[in-house]
Every structure is written in C-alpha cells, then in structure tokens.
Design a protein around this motif. Structure first.
Motif, PDB file in Angstrom:
ATOM      1  N   ALA A  63     -76.446  12.108  46.305  1.00 36.78           N
ATOM      2  CA  ALA A  63     -77.167  10.901  46.708  1.00 36.78           C
ATOM      3  C   ALA A  63     -77.422  10.908  48.211  1.00 36.78           C
ATOM      4  N   ILE A  64     -76.426  11.295  48.999  1.00 36.12           N
ATOM      5  CA  ILE A  64     -76.604  11.376  50.449  1.00 36.12           C
ATOM      6  C   ILE A  64     -77.586  12.494  50.792  1.00 36.12           C
ATOM      7  N   GLU A  65     -77.423  13.645  50.179  1.00 41.35           N
ATOM      8  CA  GLU A  65     -78.296  14.785  50.457  1.00 41.35           C
ATOM      9  C   GLU A  65     -79.760  14.450  50.182  1.00 41.35           C
ATOM     10  N   VAL A  68     -72.678  -2.436  36.024  1.00 45.28           N
ATOM     11  CA  VAL A  68     -73.220  -1.694  37.160  1.00 45.28           C
ATOM     12  C   VAL A  68     -72.976  -2.487  38.435  1.00 45.28           C
ATOM     13  N   ARG A  69     -72.501  -1.807  39.471  1.00 47.62           N
ATOM     14  CA  ARG A  69     -72.305  -2.416  40.786  1.00 47.62           C
ATOM     15  C   ARG A  69     -72.956  -1.507  41.823  1.00 47.62           C
ATOM     16  N   THR A  70     -73.771  -2.073  42.706  1.00 51.15           N
ATOM     17  CA  THR A  70     -74.513  -1.283  43.672  1.00 51.15           C
ATOM     18  C   THR A  70     -73.812  -1.264  45.030  1.00 51.15           C
ATOM     19  N   ALA A  71     -74.132  -0.235  45.817  1.00 52.71           N
ATOM     20  CA  ALA A  71     -73.609  -0.094  47.176  1.00 52.71           C
ATOM     21  C   ALA A  71     -74.670   0.584  48.030  1.00 52.71           C
ATOM     22  N   ALA A  72     -74.847   0.088  49.240  1.00 51.57           N
ATOM     23  CA  ALA A  72     -75.823   0.687  50.154  1.00 51.57           C
ATOM     24  C   ALA A  72     -75.270   1.982  50.736  1.00 51.57           C
ATOM     25  N   ILE A  73     -76.172   2.915  51.024  1.00 55.54           N
ATOM     26  CA  ILE A  73     -75.814   4.146  51.737  1.00 55.54           C
ATOM     27  C   ILE A  73     -76.346   4.001  53.151  1.00 55.54           C
ATOM     28  N   GLY A  74     -75.449   3.948  54.130  1.00 51.48           N
ATOM     29  CA  GLY A  74     -75.852   3.774  55.516  1.00 51.48           C
ATOM     30  C   GLY A  74     -76.374   5.065  56.121  1.00 51.48           C
ATOM     31  N   PRO A  75     -77.100   4.965  57.227  1.00 52.38           N
ATOM     32  CA  PRO A  75     -77.703   6.163  57.854  1.00 52.38           C
ATOM     33  C   PRO A  75     -76.680   7.131  58.425  1.00 52.38           C
ATOM     34  N   SER A  76     -75.433   6.694  58.619  1.00 51.43           N
ATOM     35  CA  SER A  76     -74.407   7.599  59.137  1.00 51.43           C
ATOM     36  C   SER A  76     -73.314   7.891  58.113  1.00 51.43           C
ATOM     37  N   THR A  88     -71.015   9.544  55.534  1.00 52.39           N
ATOM     38  CA  THR A  88     -70.653  10.863  55.028  1.00 52.39           C
ATOM     39  C   THR A  88     -70.149  10.705  53.601  1.00 52.39           C
ATOM     40  N   THR A  89     -69.991  11.835  52.913  1.00 53.44           N
ATOM     41  CA  THR A  89     -69.404  11.774  51.575  1.00 53.44           C
ATOM     42  C   THR A  89     -68.001  11.190  51.629  1.00 53.44           C
ATOM     43  N   ALA A  90     -67.232  11.531  52.653  1.00 55.49           N
ATOM     44  CA  ALA A  90     -65.864  11.007  52.761  1.00 55.49           C
ATOM     45  C   ALA A  90     -65.860   9.488  52.847  1.00 55.49           C
ATOM     46  N   ALA A  91     -66.724   8.922  53.696  1.00 47.79           N
ATOM     47  CA  ALA A  91     -66.757   7.475  53.874  1.00 47.79           C
ATOM     48  C   ALA A  91     -67.275   6.769  52.630  1.00 47.79           C
ATOM     49  N   ILE A 111     -75.533  17.754  56.370  1.00 48.59           N
ATOM     50  CA  ILE A 111     -74.297  17.731  57.160  1.00 48.59           C
ATOM     51  C   ILE A 111     -73.435  16.542  56.749  1.00 48.59           C
ATOM     52  N   ARG A 112     -74.050  15.393  56.541  1.00 54.00           N
ATOM     53  CA  ARG A 112     -73.291  14.204  56.101  1.00 54.00           C
ATOM     54  C   ARG A 112     -72.809  14.368  54.657  1.00 54.00           C
ATOM     55  N   ALA A 113     -73.659  14.955  53.818  1.00 53.92           N
ATOM     56  CA  ALA A 113     -73.308  15.107  52.405  1.00 53.92           C
ATOM     57  C   ALA A 113     -72.173  16.094  52.200  1.00 53.92           C
ATOM     58  N   PHE A 114     -72.082  17.103  53.055  1.00 44.84           N
ATOM     59  CA  PHE A 114     -71.076  18.148  52.878  1.00 44.84           C
ATOM     60  C   PHE A 114     -69.855  17.947  53.781  1.00 44.84           C
ATOM     61  N   ASP A 115     -69.633  16.710  54.190  1.00 42.83           N
ATOM     62  CA  ASP A 115     -68.439  16.335  54.948  1.00 42.83           C
ATOM     63  C   ASP A 115     -67.566  15.481  54.034  1.00 42.83           C
ATOM     64  N   PRO A 116     -66.387  15.940  53.601  1.00 35.89           N
ATOM     65  CA  PRO A 116     -65.574  16.991  54.210  1.00 35.89           C
ATOM     66  C   PRO A 116     -65.715  18.386  53.582  1.00 35.89           C
ATOM     67  N   PHE A 117     -66.375  18.537  52.441  1.00 35.68           N
ATOM     68  CA  PHE A 117     -66.470  19.846  51.800  1.00 35.68           C
ATOM     69  C   PHE A 117     -67.902  20.107  51.396  1.00 35.68           C
ATOM     70  N   PRO A 118     -68.383  21.320  51.608  1.00 35.51           N
ATOM     71  CA  PRO A 118     -67.739  22.478  52.247  1.00 35.51           C
ATOM     72  C   PRO A 118     -67.966  22.555  53.745  1.00 35.51           C
ATOM     73  N   GLY A 119     -68.685  21.583  54.307  1.00 33.49           N
ATOM     74  CA  GLY A 119     -69.045  21.643  55.724  1.00 33.49           C
ATOM     75  C   GLY A 119     -70.223  22.578  55.920  1.00 33.49           C
ATOM     76  N   MET A 120     -71.176  22.185  56.763  1.00 29.00           N
ATOM     77  CA  MET A 120     -72.318  23.056  57.052  1.00 29.00           C
ATOM     78  C   MET A 120     -71.919  24.078  58.114  1.00 29.00           C
ATOM     79  N   THR A 121     -72.197  25.352  57.846  1.00 26.49           N
ATOM     80  CA  THR A 121     -71.762  26.423  58.743  1.00 26.49           C
ATOM     81  C   THR A 121     -72.955  27.153  59.330  1.00 26.49           C
ATOM     82  N   VAL A 122     -72.737  27.674  60.551  1.00 26.20           N
ATOM     83  CA  VAL A 122     -73.777  28.450  61.211  1.00 26.20           C
ATOM     84  C   VAL A 122     -73.110  29.459  62.141  1.00 26.20           C
ATOM     85  N   PRO A 123     -73.559  30.723  62.140  1.00 28.10           N
ATOM     86  CA  PRO A 123     -72.993  31.716  63.060  1.00 28.10           C
ATOM     87  C   PRO A 123     -73.575  31.558  64.458  1.00 28.10           C
ATOM     88  N   LEU A 124     -72.741  31.759  65.458  1.00 24.65           N
ATOM     89  CA  LEU A 124     -73.174  31.707  66.849  1.00 24.65           C
ATOM     90  C   LEU A 124     -72.680  32.957  67.570  1.00 24.65           C
TER      91      LEU A 124
END
Length: 320
Positions: free
Chosen positions: A131-133, A158-166, A168-171, A230-243
């Motif tokens: 849903a976040i993604e 059924v009970r609804t809940a808003a998804i805020g712009p910040s 994360t999946t954890a929250a 990035i918000r959807a994959f917090d805390p798992f699996p986390g978005m990764t990038v090589p630097l």
C-alpha cells in the motif's frame, strides 16, 4: 467466547492481547515453528509463542495443517488438540499457514481473519508494504469470514486508516495492529448480528511477499517511486545502493528520503548536492533528497553525520 488463535508475528500478538484483555478465553494458540534469526541465526520463538508461554496458554506449532500433506503427523496432532479445545470460533492473524477445509469447518462460528488492508485491494502476504509502495492514501483493517481462497472471504467489519506522506511500514504496522485488535474485539462482540458482505469483483490486487532482491535501488526510476519504496521497505529489507569510496565499495541502506523536482539532465545516480540538509541525487525523473542512511555494520545516520565520515563530491555516482 472460547477461542483458538492462530498467528505468528507482532501484528498477531497485539490482537491476541486485545482479545484476552476483554475476557475471551484463549483455549489453544497455533503459531509457526521457531525460526533462525539474528546474526547468530539461533532459533527464536515468535511473538505469539512468547506471549502464550508467558500466559500459560496451550500452544501448538504444526509445520502444516494438511492431513494429506508433507507433515500429516503434525496436522493430525493439531486436529486432536483443536477438537479437544471445543472452541466456538478461531481467530487468525498473519499466521503463515494455509487453512485446509477441515480447519475452516471445525469451529461452529467459523474462522475469522484480521487482514491489514481494505479488501479486495492487497490480498496476500504484504499488504502494508504494498500500500505504501503504491502510493495509496488510505488503508485499513478488514475483519473477514474465512473461506478456502486467498483472502477472498466475506467481509464482516472494515475500519479505515490514512497513510501519511512520511509513513514507513514500521509506523503503519503499529497503527494497524492496534486497529486490528480493536476491530476484532468489536466484531466478536457483534458476530451474530454482523451482515456478511461479499468482496467486490473489481479492484482486486495482490500484495506479494517482499523479497530481498527488491532492495536494490534503480536510479532510472522516478524520485517519487524511490521515496515510496524506501518508506515501504523500512524496516525490511531496506533499500540498498553500492557506493564507491577511497576505501572500496560499500553497500549503503537508505532509510529516509524525499522526492523533489529537478529539471536538469544529470545522469541518474549522480550526486547533485551533498550537505547537512541532505544528499540530493538525480533520478529518472526528479531528484531524491536522502536524509538518513546507514553504512555496513553501523547505525542509522543523518546526512550530516554521514558526510562528516564519508564526504561526497558533486557528480559522483552511486552505482555498482
């Protein structure tokens, strides 16, 4: 009521505690077998198992409930316990095993599921993440009378809940877990009077399980899409990038980022700006302003703290 409860993670434990708190009698708890977890990969009990043991509730951990499946001895033992429990209903929340027809038919009032989406949208294993993604503005809890399909049963509440712009999946998980506990308590108190509502045939979507392979960040995507992932994959699996750094290549995890407009023509993955306000990188469309990230083996850092240890130059690319 006398209830059998089937669930595994913290989302399920919250509902189980809510049911117990209002006086329902949990006569049997089913949860997944212990799994290896953590750096030492030691076997760990699920949150549901931990609570059941602390409260001396009878517990079973069958590997399967299919009498004709791979572990018929587990299913047969579970069936014996469930028959002896003489429960009026079974409540299911993020259990992780498919319930065969004999389980669905066993309790007189059937099996009631707590699902973390507004069905029929996001049936399946990862409704909060997806849903976040997808950028959904709202989600919720559906209390459902289970049938043999994958989250296809009639809706009871059924009970609804808003998804805020910040969010994360954890929250969002924590808010929906609390909402799910309240909703199932209400549903059971009104169970004989609730009208069963068949799910709509339109608007069906599936929340497929999150895979580790989805963690790799693709800079050719738009900044909006990447910020949501990035918000959807917090805390798992986390978005990764090589630097690439002077010390070698590090795989970073990005935890907080915002999408911003950018009209330039920089190559995707290029650093546009790097200061205490954030690390801005070009994307397929727009720019991504990263404000929290993590180095291997370290803790989550603000952009300012990260840059003090690992300065970045404008034009440097975050690609493998």
């Amino acid at each position: 009521m006398r209830l059998i409860f089937a669930g595994t993670p913290e989302f399920a434990q919250v509902a189980m505690v809510a049911l117990h708190a209002v006086g329902h009698e949990l006569v049997l708890v089913l949860t997944q077998p212990d799994r290896p977890a953590g750096r030492g990969m030691k076997l760990q009990a699920s949150p549901v198992k931990q609570w059941a043991l602390q409260n001396q509730v009878p517990l079973a951990q069958p590997r399967s409930l299919r009498l004709d499946g791979k572990y018929p001895e587990d299913a047969a033992a579970a069936r014996t316990l469930m028959l002896a429990a003489n429960a009026q209903a079974m409540v299911v929340a993020a259990y992780g095993l498919i319930l065969p027809q004999w389980v669905l038919d066993l309790p007189p009032k059937g099996c009631i599921n707590i699902h973390a989406s507004l069905l029929p949208r996001w049936r399946g294993a990862a409704p909060i993440h997806r849903a976040i993604e997808a950028g959904d503005a709202q989600t919720g809890i559906t209390i459902m009378q289970m049938d043999a399909g994958l989250d296809t049963g009639d809706m009871l509440l059924v009970r609804t809940a808003a998804i805020g712009p910040s969010d994360t999946t954890a929250a969002l998980h924590d808010r929906l877990a609390s909402l799910g506990g309240m909703a199932v308590v209400q549903a059971l108190s009104e169970l004989d009077h609730l009208k069963r509502q068949p799910q709509a045939s339109a608007g069906v979507s599936y929340a497929h399980k999150i895979e580790k392979t989805e963690a790799a960040l693709d800079w050719t995507l738009s900044a909006d899409v990447l910020a949501r992932r990035i918000r959807a994959f917090d805390p798992f699996p986390g978005m990764t990038v090589p630097l690439h750094t002077a010390h070698g290549t590090e795989t970073l995890k990005l935890w907080h980022a915002q999408a911003e407009p950018y009209a330039g023509a920089a190559e995707p993955g290029s650093v546009l700006q790097a200061d205490a306000s954030g690390i801005r990188l070009a994307c397929g469309q727009g720019q991504l302003c990263v404000t929290q990230l993590q180095r291997p083996g370290g803790k989550r850092l603000t952009a300012a703290d990260f840059l003090r240890a690992c300065p970045l130059a404008v034009g440097q690319r975050w690609v493998g």
